[in-house]
Write a protein that holds these residues in place. Structure first.
Motif: not given
Lengths: 137, 137
Positions: B14-19, B23-39
């Motif tokens: 589940k968590s992996e899918m969430e992440i 990431l798909w939403g962002l296209g490309e991203a660093t861990a930091r960006e993904v963290t900030e883009a969490l719902p």
DNA sequence: CCGTTTCAGCTACATCTGTAGTTGAATAGT
DNA sequence: ACTATTCAACTACAGATGTAGCTGAAACGG
């Protein structure tokens, strides 16, 4: 709009769900019977099935009564309900809670026959009709 | 009837899918960006996200390149595909592989608006039309 | 009666999952 | 140049999961 306020049963794992489904199919059954009713090609040890049934019981999805020396299990939550919860979670996880995209996915990504399409159209049409009668649940 | 012959990627948790979805939403991203883009309302530590991204990389769902000192991730499997696999598994698990009952469930169990119903009917009708042209995949 | 089967009730145990902490190097801020 | 920040890489760790084995009692076959 029933949010998530009430403490739910823990979710079912895949294997547990598998066993629950078999049990639903049988109505009532012992671990032995469930083991034997597993779908062709799915082999699980009797004691594995026993374990899953216990876990299901701890999670309050099934209850049991002793008949002679053996436990007879049966579901204690409506399959309908369990399935709904599982579907909701799934939709939330993969489609941000939107059902329509999932339906779209299911219908378009091949594998739905002409007959099924017709059936679904029927279904949808009947839902559309139903919505006119302000049918408050 | 593509059975299960080819060794697949391990399934996503589940968590992996969430992440992965973020990431798909962002296209490309660093861990930091993904963290900030969490719902909104979903808090995960930066290092937790890092962990998930690594696990995703091990499972071959994403790849990364170093940009400066930071890793930039991007999916390496089409979301379409991942979603399809997840849906297939789910349908197999809860509906014995039959899509129609799931669609039925989704459409009937409340929560689909008039507009959405109309949209779905359109979709189904178009699929029906499409089927007349023996459209071999 | 006595071995064989079959339970329920435990125990086991390797993985996977969810979530984060630690460390040492690189970088940015001042 | 020194300090605070930020990474990647690694470690940690409890709880869930998939799967089964062991034990002692009960019932069954002969």
């Amino acid at each position: 709009m029933e949010s998530k306020l009430l403490a739910k049963r823990p979710v079912l794992s895949k294997s547990e769900m598998e066993i629950a489904r078999v049990l639903w199919g049988l109505g009532e059954a012992t671990a032995r019977e469930v083991t034997e009713a597993l779908p062709k090609g799915r082999k699980l040890d009797f004691s594995t099935v026993q374990t899953y049934l216990s876990r299901l019981e701890n999670k309050s999805y099934v209850k049991s009564k002793l008949v002679g020396r053996a436990k007879v299990y049966r579901g204690s939550v409506k399959p309908q309900q369990v399935v709904r919860e599982a579907v909701d979670d799934f939709v939330k996880l993969l489609f941000g809670g939107e059902k329509v995209p999932l339906v779209r996915h299911l219908v378009s990504e091949a594998g739905v026959s002409k007959e099924e399409l017709a059936e679904l159209r029927e279904l949808i049409e009947s839902m559309e009709r139903e919505q006119d009668n302000v049918d408050i649940d």
